[in-house]
Scaffold this active site. Structure first.
Site, short mmCIF file in Angstrom:
data_model
loop_
_atom_site.label_atom_id
_atom_site.label_comp_id
_atom_site.label_asym_id
_atom_site.label_seq_id
_atom_site.Cartn_x
_atom_site.Cartn_y
_atom_site.Cartn_z
N LEU A 184 39.82 36.23 50.75
CA LEU A 184 39.86 34.95 50.02
C LEU A 184 38.46 34.65 49.50
O LEU A 184 37.88 33.61 49.79
CB LEU A 184 40.38 33.83 50.93
N GLY A 185 37.94 35.63 48.74
CA GLY A 185 36.62 35.46 48.13
C GLY A 185 36.79 34.90 46.72
O GLY A 185 37.72 34.14 46.45
N ARG A 186 35.91 35.33 45.84
CA ARG A 186 35.94 34.81 44.47
C ARG A 186 37.29 35.05 43.80
O ARG A 186 37.88 34.14 43.21
CB ARG A 186 34.82 35.48 43.63
N ARG A 209 37.29 37.71 57.68
CA ARG A 209 36.60 37.76 58.99
C ARG A 209 36.09 36.37 59.38
O ARG A 209 36.09 36.00 60.54
CB ARG A 209 35.44 38.77 58.92
N THR A 210 35.68 35.61 58.37
CA THR A 210 35.17 34.26 58.62
C THR A 210 36.12 33.24 58.02
O THR A 210 36.43 33.32 56.81
CB THR A 210 33.77 34.10 57.97
N GLY A 215 42.85 45.21 45.31
CA GLY A 215 41.46 45.33 45.80
C GLY A 215 40.95 46.74 45.59
O GLY A 215 40.41 47.07 44.53
N ARG A 216 41.17 47.59 46.61
CA ARG A 216 40.78 48.99 46.53
C ARG A 216 41.83 49.84 47.25
O ARG A 216 42.35 49.46 48.30
CB ARG A 216 39.43 49.22 47.21
N ASP A 262 47.78 48.24 41.82
CA ASP A 262 46.94 48.44 40.64
C ASP A 262 45.79 49.40 40.95
O ASP A 262 45.09 49.85 40.05
CB ASP A 262 46.37 47.09 40.18
N GLU A 321 41.79 57.54 42.47
CA GLU A 321 42.13 57.32 41.05
C GLU A 321 41.44 58.34 40.16
O GLU A 321 40.28 58.67 40.42
CB GLU A 321 41.68 55.92 40.62
N HIS A 334 45.13 50.68 37.23
CA HIS A 334 43.89 49.91 37.48
C HIS A 334 43.47 49.11 36.23
O HIS A 334 42.41 49.37 35.65
CB HIS A 334 42.75 50.84 37.94
N VAL A 335 44.31 48.17 35.87
CA VAL A 335 44.07 47.40 34.64
C VAL A 335 43.78 45.91 34.91
O VAL A 335 43.71 45.12 33.97
CB VAL A 335 45.27 47.49 33.67
O1 A2R Z 1 35.56 38.73 55.76
P1 A2R Z 1 34.81 37.74 54.93
O2 A2R Z 1 34.79 36.40 55.57
O3 A2R Z 1 33.48 38.26 54.47
O4 A2R Z 1 35.72 37.56 53.59
C1 A2R Z 1 35.75 38.50 52.55
C2 A2R Z 1 36.91 39.48 52.65
N1 A2R Z 1 36.63 40.64 53.50
C3 A2R Z 1 37.36 40.96 54.59
N2 A2R Z 1 38.45 40.38 55.13
C4 A2R Z 1 38.95 40.94 56.25
N3 A2R Z 1 38.44 42.04 56.83
C5 A2R Z 1 37.35 42.67 56.31
N4 A2R Z 1 36.84 43.75 56.91
C6 A2R Z 1 36.77 42.12 55.13
N5 A2R Z 1 35.71 42.47 54.35
C7 A2R Z 1 35.65 41.55 53.37
O5 A2R Z 1 37.10 39.93 51.28
C8 A2R Z 1 36.09 37.79 51.24
O6 A2R Z 1 37.02 36.77 51.45
C9 A2R Z 1 36.71 38.91 50.38
C10 A2R Z 1 35.74 39.50 49.36
O7 A2R Z 1 35.39 38.48 48.49
P2 A2R Z 1 34.18 38.63 47.43
O8 A2R Z 1 33.02 39.31 48.07
O9 A2R Z 1 33.97 37.30 46.80
O10 A2R Z 1 34.74 39.67 46.39
P3 A2R Z 1 35.63 39.43 45.07
O11 A2R Z 1 34.74 39.11 43.93
O12 A2R Z 1 36.74 38.50 45.38
O13 A2R Z 1 36.17 40.91 44.84
C11 A2R Z 1 36.97 41.56 45.85
C12 A2R Z 1 37.16 43.03 45.58
C13 A2R Z 1 35.96 43.79 45.04
O14 A2R Z 1 35.06 44.17 46.02
C14 A2R Z 1 36.61 45.00 44.38
O15 A2R Z 1 36.78 46.03 45.31
C15 A2R Z 1 37.96 44.49 43.96
O16 A2R Z 1 38.13 43.21 44.60
O17 A2R Z 1 37.97 44.31 42.57
#
Ligand code: A2R
Length: 320
Positions: free
Chosen positions: A153-155, A176-177, A232-233, A257, A262, A280-281
Site C-alpha cells: 500500500l505504497g504510492r 510490513r509497517t 508488482g513484479r 501484467d 519477461e 507488462h503494460v
Molecule cells: O512493507 P512496507 O511497510 O515498506 O510497505 C511497502 C510494501 N512492501 C512490502 N509489503 C509486505 N512485505 C514486504 N516484504 C514488502 N516490501 C515492500 O510495498 C509499500 O507499501 C509497498 C511499496 O510501495 P512504494 O515503495 O511506494 O512503491 P510503488 O511506487 O507503489 O511501486 C511498487 C512496485 C515497484 O517497486 C515496481 O516493482 C512495481 O510496483 O511497478
C-alpha cells in the site's frame, strides 16, 4: 552548455524521448542490447552518468571508475544494484509517482478483465460466434461484494485502493509497517490477508524478502472463490503453485501484467482459461512513459548542473 562535456552511457534500449533529450544535453554513448559494456577503457573512464531501463548489475558499476549517478527508467529498480552503488558513493534515481495513476487504472482494468472475462468475450464476438452460437456464457465471477486485499500500500497501492472504493468492495492490506493514515483494515501477515479476503492484488517491489511469497499456502488461503492479480513484479509469485492452483480450482482466476522472466511466459500459463494476461503494460501509455522519460533526464541534468536529484532511491539518499 557545460553539460555537453559530460558523458552518459545508455546500456541497451531507452525510451526515444529520453534518448533525444539526453543527446541534446550530454555526450551519449549508447550500446547494443547484449553488448552493453563493450567499450574501451578510455570510453569507460569518461562515463559519469548512466540512463538505464532497470539493468545495472554490480559488475557493470565496477567497470565505470568515474560513475556518479545512475538514472533508472521505471519505479522498480530491482535490476540496478543500488546498495552496491551506494557503497561506492554512486547515486541511483527512479521514476516514482508519475506512473501511479496509469498503473492503478490498468490494475482496475485487469481486475475486471479477469473477473468478467471481457477479453474472452470480445474474442468471441470478433470470431463471429455471438451470431452463430448465441450469447456469451455468463461469468461465474463478479466484482460485486468482493473483499479485496492489497499486498503493498505504497504510492501505487494507495491509488489502487482509492479507485476500488467506488466499486463498493471491502478493502484490506498487508505491508510490513501498518499505515496510520488509511481507513483500510490491516492484516499483520500475508497469510492473514489471504485468509480474510477473496481477491488479492500484489503491488510490491522485487526484493529478497518478496521472492515467491505468493505461494501454495497463500493461494489455498485465498480459496476457491479467490482472484489473484499481479501488477508488482513476477518474482513475488511461485509460478508452479499458481498454475496448479488455477488448474485445480484452488483459486478461481488470476490476472497478470508482470512475469518472472519477461518476456518469456511459462508454457503452462497459455492453457489456463481462468488466467488473463497482459504484456507488462500497466504504465505503457505515451503520456505516462513521456513523464517517466522526462524524470530520468531531469535527474541527470539536475545532478550535473548543481547536485540536485529529484527522485533518489532510499539506498542512496540525497536531499533534492
Ligand atoms: O512493507 P512496507 O511497510 O515498506 O510497505 C511497502 C510494501 N512492501 C512490502 N509489503 C509486505 N512485505 C514486504 N516484504 C514488502 N516490501 C515492500 O510495498 C509499500 O507499501 C509497498 C511499496 O510501495 P512504494 O515503495 O511506494 O512503491 P510503488 O511506487 O507503489 O511501486 C511498487 C512496485 C515497484 O517497486 C515496481 O516493482 C512495481 O510496483 O511497478
Amino acid at each position: 552548455m557545460t553539460e555537453q562535456k559530460i558523458t552518459v552511457l545508455v546500456p541497451g534500449r531507452m525510451h526515444p524521448r529520453a534518448l533525444e533529450r539526453l543527446t541534446a544535453a550530454f555526450d551519449v554513448v549508447q550500446t547494443a542490447p547484449g553488448a552493453e559494456l563493450e567499450l574501451t577503457d578510455a570510453v569507460k573512464a569518461k562515463i559519469a552518468g548512466v540512463a538505464t531501463t532497470n539493468r545495472m548489475p554490480a559488475d557493470w558499476i565496477d567497470q565505470l571508475p568515474n560513475l556518479k549517478v545512475i538514472a533508472n527508467f521505471g519505479v522498480g529498480y530491482d535490476g540496478v544494484n543500488a546498495s552496491h552503488a551506494g557503497t561506492k558513493g554512486i547515486f541511483v534515481t527512479n521514476t516514482p509517482d508519475v506512473l501511479n495513476d496509469e498503473v492503478a487504472d490498468t490494475t482496475i482494468g485487469l481486475l475486471i478483465n479477469t473477473v468478467r472475462r471481457l477479453p474472452v468475450a470480445e474474442t468471441y464476438l470478433r470470431e463471429g460466434r455471438w451470431e452463430k452460437e448465441g450469447a456469451f456464457a455468463l461469468t461465474p465471477l463478479s466484482l460485486k461484494g468482493r473483499h479485496v486485499g492489497l499486498l503493498g500500500l505504497g504510492r501505487i497501492g494507495l491509488e489502487i485502493a482509492k479507485r476500488l472504493e467506488p466499486f463498493k468492495v471491502k478493502i484490506s492490506y498487508h505491508t510490513r509497517t501498518q499505515r496510520a493514515d488509511v481507513p483500510y483494515t490491516y492484516a499483520p501477515s500475508l497469510l492473514d490477508l489471504a485468509r480474510s479476503v477473496d481477491t488479492l492484488i500484489s503491488i510490491i517491489p522485487a526484493t529478497p524478502q518478496t521472492y515467491k511469497i505468493i505461494n501454495a499456502d497463500v493461494l489455498a488461503a485465498l480459496g476457491a472463490n479467490g482472484v489473484f492479480i499481479n501488477v508488482g513484479r513476477g518474482t513475488s509469485v511461485d509460478d508452479e503453485a499458481l498454475i496448479a492452483a488455477l488448474k485445480t480450482n484452488v483459486i478461481a482466476a488470476a490476472g497478470l501484467d508482470v512475469f518472472y522472466d519477461e518476456p518469456r511466459i511459462p508454457a503452462g500459463f497459455f492453457d489456463l482459461p481462468n488466467l488473463s494476461m497482459l504484456p507488462h503494460v500497466a504504465s505503457a501509455s505515451v503520456p505516462t512513459r513521456n513523464d517517466m522519460a522526462d524524470l530520468v533526464v531531469d535527474n541527470l541534468i539536475g545532478w550535473f548542473r548543481d547536485g540536485t536529484l529529484l527522485t533518489p532511491v532510499p539506498e542512496t539518499p540525497v536531499k533534492g
